[in-house]
Design a protein around this motif. Structure first.
Motif, PDB file in Angstrom:
ATOM      1  N   ASN A 258       2.001  -7.030  -9.946  1.00  0.00           N
ATOM      2  CA  ASN A 258       2.828  -6.010  -9.433  1.00  0.00           C
ATOM      3  C   ASN A 258       2.016  -4.681  -9.498  1.00  0.00           C
ATOM      4  N   PHE A 259       1.550  -4.331 -10.694  1.00  0.00           N
ATOM      5  CA  PHE A 259       0.891  -3.261 -10.920  1.00  0.00           C
ATOM      6  C   PHE A 259      -0.500  -2.929  -9.923  1.00  0.00           C
ATOM      7  N   THR A 260      -0.995  -4.229  -9.525  1.00  0.00           N
ATOM      8  CA  THR A 260      -2.191  -4.250  -8.553  1.00  0.00           C
ATOM      9  C   THR A 260      -1.664  -3.589  -7.262  1.00  0.00           C
ATOM     10  N   ILE A 261      -0.970  -4.350  -6.854  1.00  0.00           N
ATOM     11  CA  ILE A 261      -0.191  -3.658  -5.259  1.00  0.00           C
ATOM     12  C   ILE A 261      -0.032  -2.556  -5.412  1.00  0.00           C
ATOM     13  N   VAL A 262       0.901  -2.143  -6.732  1.00  0.00           N
ATOM     14  CA  VAL A 262       1.469  -0.454  -6.699  1.00  0.00           C
ATOM     15  C   VAL A 262       0.159   0.420  -6.765  1.00  0.00           C
TER      16      VAL A 262
ATOM     17  N   ILE B  84      -2.861   0.127  -5.582  1.00  0.00           N
ATOM     18  CA  ILE B  84      -3.517   0.029  -4.336  1.00  0.00           C
ATOM     19  C   ILE B  84      -2.719   0.868  -3.381  1.00  0.00           C
ATOM     20  N   ILE B  85      -1.378   0.923  -3.455  1.00  0.00           N
ATOM     21  CA  ILE B  85      -0.612   1.961  -2.907  1.00  0.00           C
ATOM     22  C   ILE B  85      -0.647   3.280  -3.231  1.00  0.00           C
ATOM     23  N   VAL B  86      -0.779   3.577  -4.390  1.00  0.00           N
ATOM     24  CA  VAL B  86      -1.154   4.803  -5.161  1.00  0.00           C
ATOM     25  C   VAL B  86      -2.243   5.416  -4.806  1.00  0.00           C
ATOM     26  N   ILE B  87      -3.510   4.551  -4.878  1.00  0.00           N
ATOM     27  CA  ILE B  87      -4.782   5.026  -4.777  1.00  0.00           C
ATOM     28  C   ILE B  87      -5.112   5.549  -3.355  1.00  0.00           C
ATOM     29  N   HIS B  88      -4.701   4.617  -2.590  1.00  0.00           N
ATOM     30  CA  HIS B  88      -5.271   4.752  -0.866  1.00  0.00           C
ATOM     31  C   HIS B  88      -4.141   5.636  -0.215  1.00  0.00           C
ATOM     32  N   LYS B  89      -4.623   7.039   0.267  1.00  0.00           N
ATOM     33  CA  LYS B  89      -3.996   7.941   0.944  1.00  0.00           C
ATOM     34  C   LYS B  89      -3.116   7.083   2.253  1.00  0.00           C
TER      35      LYS B  89
ATOM     36  N   GLU C 137       3.058   6.243   3.078  1.00  0.00           N
ATOM     37  CA  GLU C 137       3.848   6.156   4.075  1.00  0.00           C
ATOM     38  C   GLU C 137       5.419   5.696   3.394  1.00  0.00           C
ATOM     39  N   PRO C 138       6.265   6.032   3.876  1.00  0.00           N
ATOM     40  CA  PRO C 138       7.691   5.570   3.550  1.00  0.00           C
ATOM     41  C   PRO C 138       7.887   4.166   3.260  1.00  0.00           C
ATOM     42  N   MET C 139       7.291   2.989   4.095  1.00  0.00           N
ATOM     43  CA  MET C 139       7.236   1.729   3.860  1.00  0.00           C
ATOM     44  C   MET C 139       6.535   1.327   2.756  1.00  0.00           C
ATOM     45  N   TYR C 140       5.677   1.987   2.441  1.00  0.00           N
ATOM     46  CA  TYR C 140       4.693   1.306   1.230  1.00  0.00           C
ATOM     47  C   TYR C 140       5.223   1.976   0.100  1.00  0.00           C
ATOM     48  N   ILE C 141       5.772   3.216   0.317  1.00  0.00           N
ATOM     49  CA  ILE C 141       6.346   3.741  -0.992  1.00  0.00           C
ATOM     50  C   ILE C 141       7.495   2.833  -1.456  1.00  0.00           C
ATOM     51  N   PHE C 142       8.473   2.625  -0.519  1.00  0.00           N
ATOM     52  CA  PHE C 142       9.455   1.665  -0.847  1.00  0.00           C
ATOM     53  C   PHE C 142       8.938   0.441  -1.607  1.00  0.00           C
ATOM     54  N   ILE C 143       8.100   0.071  -1.037  1.00  0.00           N
ATOM     55  CA  ILE C 143       7.527  -1.348  -1.456  1.00  0.00           C
ATOM     56  C   ILE C 143       6.922  -1.275  -2.876  1.00  0.00           C
TER      57      ILE C 143
ATOM     58  N   ILE D 231       3.405 -11.257  -4.063  1.00  0.00           N
ATOM     59  CA  ILE D 231       2.564 -12.194  -3.374  1.00  0.00           C
ATOM     60  C   ILE D 231       2.884 -12.084  -2.029  1.00  0.00           C
ATOM     61  N   ILE D 232       3.953 -11.786  -1.625  1.00  0.00           N
ATOM     62  CA  ILE D 232       4.439 -11.840  -0.104  1.00  0.00           C
ATOM     63  C   ILE D 232       3.974 -10.659   0.381  1.00  0.00           C
ATOM     64  N   TYR D 233       3.968  -9.556  -0.365  1.00  0.00           N
ATOM     65  CA  TYR D 233       3.626  -8.074   0.505  1.00  0.00           C
ATOM     66  C   TYR D 233       2.131  -8.091   0.289  1.00  0.00           C
ATOM     67  N   GLY D 234       1.728  -8.680  -0.667  1.00  0.00           N
ATOM     68  CA  GLY D 234       0.288  -8.516  -0.770  1.00  0.00           C
ATOM     69  C   GLY D 234      -0.407  -9.493   0.347  1.00  0.00           C
ATOM     70  N   LEU D 235       0.158 -10.488   0.707  1.00  0.00           N
ATOM     71  CA  LEU D 235      -0.371 -11.423   1.722  1.00  0.00           C
ATOM     72  C   LEU D 235      -0.123 -10.868   3.076  1.00  0.00           C
ATOM     73  N   LYS D 236       1.321 -10.435   3.297  1.00  0.00           N
ATOM     74  CA  LYS D 236       1.727 -10.580   4.726  1.00  0.00           C
ATOM     75  C   LYS D 236       1.734  -8.904   5.402  1.00  0.00           C
ATOM     76  N   MET D 237       1.696  -7.892   4.397  1.00  0.00           N
ATOM     77  CA  MET D 237       1.494  -6.606   5.112  1.00  0.00           C
ATOM     78  C   MET D 237      -0.052  -6.345   4.889  1.00  0.00           C
ATOM     79  N   ARG D 238      -0.142  -6.037   6.446  1.00  0.00           N
ATOM     80  CA  ARG D 238      -1.722  -5.827   6.739  1.00  0.00           C
ATOM     81  C   ARG D 238      -2.469  -4.822   5.893  1.00  0.00           C
ATOM     82  N   GLY D 239      -1.635  -3.888   5.875  1.00  0.00           N
ATOM     83  CA  GLY D 239      -2.450  -2.751   5.244  1.00  0.00           C
ATOM     84  C   GLY D 239      -2.572  -3.021   3.726  1.00  0.00           C
ATOM     85  N   ILE D 240      -1.993  -3.340   3.075  1.00  0.00           N
ATOM     86  CA  ILE D 240      -2.148  -3.977   1.562  1.00  0.00           C
ATOM     87  C   ILE D 240      -3.094  -4.908   1.578  1.00  0.00           C
ATOM     88  N   TYR D 241      -3.173  -5.894   2.401  1.00  0.00           N
ATOM     89  CA  TYR D 241      -3.870  -6.917   2.470  1.00  0.00           C
ATOM     90  C   TYR D 241      -5.290  -6.888   2.676  1.00  0.00           C
ATOM     91  N   GLU D 242      -5.565  -5.849   3.458  1.00  0.00           N
ATOM     92  CA  GLU D 242      -7.087  -5.556   3.644  1.00  0.00           C
ATOM     93  C   GLU D 242      -7.736  -4.854   2.436  1.00  0.00           C
TER      94      GLU D 242
END
Length: 305
Positions: free
Chosen positions: A40-44, A46-51, A55-61, A284-295
């Motif tokens: 969970n903290f890995t995905i969080v 990634i969202i915090v570090i990369h500007k 975006e709202p969608m990733y902030i809510f994730i 797992i689902i957000y890390g694999l299915k959300m393209r922005g996070i997955y890349e």
């Protein structure tokens, strides 16, 4: 009850042969806890570090994943202690507090999933107005309400339960959930009514709202081929998380009220699925299915390898 300290203790009766498999239980659950925290903290992070992900969608994730970490932290430390203890007990005030944390965070998850559904609805159905509607102030207000409103809602039955006299000191489970009401000497009609109203407002209404918004998105995407890919990529993960969490919530809340007498091993397995599957499923689902996070996740793994 400990008369010297005037503290009432509740015994968890849901453990299965914990005296034989205590170290196995401990190792498995400790491993799961570490995996939940790290994933969970890995995905969080990634969202915090990369500007590009600010975006709202990733902030809510990110908020949803933080919610999962808080939920796990309210459950796992006590579970791990119980596995290594001769007696699996908890004080009644601590039990009420654990119950409060569990359900306030559970309600927060439904609220966040509703906000995410609304975000996708605006983005796909009203793209020209998206930046106007989903402003930074609006996003911050949604996040504040996502944690404040459920906490206020759940605090009412917790306060009422704290004042009730209890005559039973054994819970049919391994953590404090809605079965806490079974400890009361006299069943409270007020608590039962409030519980049904709370379940409807915190669970049923958000689920209906989410289904409505995704139905609208489905209709729009069917008419407009250009948005089908976007809708599938961003909405599918939310729907999977919603279905998964709704099933476990229905079991946790409704089964005790229906007074279905499941075998102890079945109750244990279902409870362990709730505390393991959902917090681990989300990243797992957000890390694999959300393209922005997955890349970004793929680049991070490639660098370490």
């Amino acid at each position: 009850m400990d008369n010297r300290l005037n503290v009432t203790y509740i015994t968890f009766d849901g453990h299965v042969e914990v005296h034989i498999y205590r170290y196995l239980y401990f190792v498995i659950m400790f491993t799961m806890y570490i995996l939940i925290i790290s994933s969970n903290f890995t995905i969080v992070s990634i969202i915090v570090i990369h500007k590009s992900l600010h975006e709202p969608m990733y902030i809510f994730i990110a908020a949803l994943l933080i919610n999962s970490v808080l939920f796990s932290t309210a459950i796992y430390p006590k579970l791990l202690i119980d596995f290594l203890s001769e007696k699996q007990i908890i004080s009644y005030p601590a039990c009420l507090f654990q119950w409060f944390i569990n359900y306030s965070l559970g309600c927060s998850e439904f609220f966040l999933l509703s906000v995410m559904a609304y975000d996708r609805y605006v983005s796909i159905c009203n793209p020209l107005q998206y930046s106007t509607i989903m402003r930074k102030t609006t996003v911050n207000m949604f996040l504040i309400f996502a944690w404040i409103l459920p906490a206020c809602q759940v605090s009412v039955p917790m306060s009422l339960s704290a004042k009730k006299e209890i005559c039973k000191f054994h819970l049919k489970g391994i953590l404090c959930n809605s079965t806490v009401h079974e400890l009361h000497c006299v069943s409270s009609r007020l608590l039962n009514i409030y519980g049904l109203v709370g379940f409807a407002s915190a669970v049923l209404l958000p689920v209906l709202f989410i289904l409505f918004t995704y139905t609208r998105i489905l209709v729009i995407s069917y008419r407009c081929k250009g948005v089908r890919t976007k809708a599938a990529q961003t909405c599918l993960p939310h729907l999977l998380v919603l279905i998964n969490f709704s099933c476990f919530t229905a079991y946790d809340v409704l089964i005790p009220r229906l007074e279905v007498d499941f075998p102890k091993i079945v109750r244990l397995i279902m409870t362990l699925q709730i505390v393991i599957y959902q917090p681990l499923f989300n990243p797992i689902i957000y890390g694999l299915k959300m393209r922005g996070i997955y890349e970004h996740l793929k680049r991070l793994i490639c660098k370490r390898v």
